[in-house]
Design a protein around this motif. Structure first.
Motif, mmCIF file in Angstrom:
data_model
loop_
_atom_site.group_PDB
_atom_site.id
_atom_site.type_symbol
_atom_site.label_atom_id
_atom_site.label_comp_id
_atom_site.label_asym_id
_atom_site.label_seq_id
_atom_site.Cartn_x
_atom_site.Cartn_y
_atom_site.Cartn_z
ATOM 1 N N SER A 35 0.849 -1.348 0.039
ATOM 2 C CA SER A 35 0.003 -0.104 -0.019
ATOM 3 C C SER A 35 0.965 1.126 0.032
ATOM 4 O O SER A 35 1.973 1.345 0.847
ATOM 5 C CB SER A 35 -0.961 0.014 1.256
ATOM 6 N N ALA A 36 0.597 2.328 -0.944
ATOM 7 C CA ALA A 36 1.465 3.383 -1.092
ATOM 8 C C ALA A 36 1.184 4.325 -0.018
ATOM 9 O O ALA A 36 2.247 4.976 0.359
ATOM 10 C CB ALA A 36 1.345 3.925 -2.399
ATOM 11 N N ALA A 37 0.013 4.412 0.606
ATOM 12 C CA ALA A 37 -0.362 5.522 1.598
ATOM 13 C C ALA A 37 0.487 5.545 2.731
ATOM 14 O O ALA A 37 0.871 6.513 3.124
ATOM 15 C CB ALA A 37 -1.649 5.197 2.033
ATOM 16 N N PRO A 38 1.033 4.385 3.348
ATOM 17 C CA PRO A 38 1.598 4.517 4.615
ATOM 18 C C PRO A 38 3.279 5.182 4.411
ATOM 19 O O PRO A 38 3.716 5.931 5.026
ATOM 20 C CB PRO A 38 1.936 2.936 5.034
ATOM 21 N N LEU A 39 3.869 4.595 3.213
ATOM 22 C CA LEU A 39 4.972 5.218 2.728
ATOM 23 C C LEU A 39 4.980 6.509 2.285
ATOM 24 O O LEU A 39 5.897 7.065 2.990
ATOM 25 C CB LEU A 39 5.724 4.466 1.780
ATOM 26 N N VAL A 40 4.209 7.103 1.666
ATOM 27 C CA VAL A 40 3.859 8.412 1.280
ATOM 28 C C VAL A 40 3.882 9.410 2.316
ATOM 29 O O VAL A 40 4.198 10.218 2.494
ATOM 30 C CB VAL A 40 2.813 8.605 0.372
ATOM 31 N N GLY A 41 3.050 9.018 3.441
ATOM 32 C CA GLY A 41 2.726 9.635 4.631
ATOM 33 C C GLY A 41 4.011 9.723 5.475
ATOM 34 O O GLY A 41 4.291 10.653 6.094
ATOM 35 N N TYR A 42 4.670 8.796 5.576
ATOM 36 C CA TYR A 42 5.884 8.587 6.144
ATOM 37 C C TYR A 42 6.934 9.796 5.635
ATOM 38 O O TYR A 42 7.363 10.523 6.270
ATOM 39 C CB TYR A 42 6.727 7.195 6.166
ATOM 40 N N LEU A 43 7.065 9.677 4.411
ATOM 41 C CA LEU A 43 7.804 10.603 3.307
ATOM 42 C C LEU A 43 7.538 12.053 3.578
ATOM 43 O O LEU A 43 8.233 12.999 3.964
ATOM 44 C CB LEU A 43 8.024 10.274 2.203
ATOM 45 N N ALA A 44 6.166 12.165 3.652
ATOM 46 C CA ALA A 44 5.572 13.452 3.717
ATOM 47 C C ALA A 44 5.891 13.978 5.242
ATOM 48 O O ALA A 44 6.457 15.287 5.072
ATOM 49 C CB ALA A 44 4.201 13.725 3.508
ATOM 50 N N THR A 45 5.746 13.357 6.289
ATOM 51 C CA THR A 45 6.099 13.820 7.568
ATOM 52 C C THR A 45 7.749 14.160 7.531
ATOM 53 O O THR A 45 7.844 15.068 8.308
ATOM 54 C CB THR A 45 5.744 12.565 8.490
ATOM 55 N N ILE A 46 8.321 13.430 7.136
ATOM 56 C CA ILE A 46 9.777 13.685 7.471
ATOM 57 C C ILE A 46 10.292 14.804 6.630
ATOM 58 O O ILE A 46 11.196 15.595 7.051
ATOM 59 C CB ILE A 46 10.908 12.432 7.103
#
Length: 232
Positions: A35-46
């Motif tokens: 699922s792309a959403a968790p990784l995208v959320g992680y990268l957006a946060t950092i």
């Protein structure tokens, strides 16, 4: 254009840190449907964390460095040149081969953190903030970029825009790997495994060559400002 190229190189260098590449690779290597959403959320946060921290540093460092530069004049660029040469020389003393056990231990710790946080979006946000905070003291490329920006006299709005672009470039490699993983599925797994293995062996020692590259850019900027290569 030279400044933007230097910032782009420093951002790509920042993209190879534990928080911006190693953790995303571990997430991409998890078995099952991606699922792309968790990784995208992680990268957006950092990325947002880096942007906020960078803007705060630039807000304080900008006027300070401008004041120092105006009072020291040409001497300030000679000090920048000396700092760049010092960092470049220091990089040769930080041999990655001297600390393989530290790298492997750090790799195991981060792998455990990722496995614990991977199932929860909130935990991934906390993981991203943790990575940012732990790397804050060693974000040499980012600090080098802020130092280069501080000497330009850019407005706060322009500085924020440039830092936002820096943070975007910083997470692009991880996003590119995500696209490859989504389109090529398991065929990209060997590449991700090699990246993961490299981090496991060299994560700690990589500080040396990061210092060397940052030192080079600081020295190059000082040489340009001083006109040492201008033979006209």
């Amino acid at each position: 254009m030279t400044l933007l190229l230097s910032l782009a190189v420093l951002a790509l260098l920042d993209s190879t840190s534990i928080g911006t590449l190693f953790v995303p690779v571990l997430l991409l290597l998890r078995p099952g449907r991606l699922s792309a959403a968790p990784l995208v959320g992680y990268l957006a946060t950092i990325a947002v964390f880096y942007l906020a921290l960078g803007f705060v540093i630039a807000l304080g460092a900008g006027p300070l460095l401008e004041g120092v530069a105006s009072s020291l004049g040409e001497t300030g660029y000679w000090l920048e040149l000396a700092a760049g040469v010092l960092l470049f020389g220091l990089s040769f003393r930080l041999d990655p081969k001297r600390r393989p056990d530290d790298s492997q231990q750090q790799g195991r710790k981060w792998t455990e953190r990722v496995h614990k946080a991977a199932s929860s979006p909130r935990s991934l946000v906390v993981l991203a903030l943790t990575a940012g905070l732990l790397e804050a003291a060693t974000m040499f490329p980012y600090l080098g970029a802020i130092a280069l920006l501080a000497g330009t006299g850019y407005s706060l709005a322009t500085t924020a825009a440039v830092l936002a672009g820096y943070c975007l470039v910083m997470v692009l490699p991880a996003l590119a790997l995500l696209v490859l993983r989504r389109t090529l599925s398991d065929r990209v797994t060997p590449l991700l495994t090699r990246v993961n293995g490299w981090f496991a062996k060299h994560a700690v020692g990589a500080t040396g060559w990061i210092l060397g590259i940052v030192g080079f850019f600081l020295a190059a900027d000082a040489v340009t400002q001083l006109g040492l290569l201008n033979f006209d």
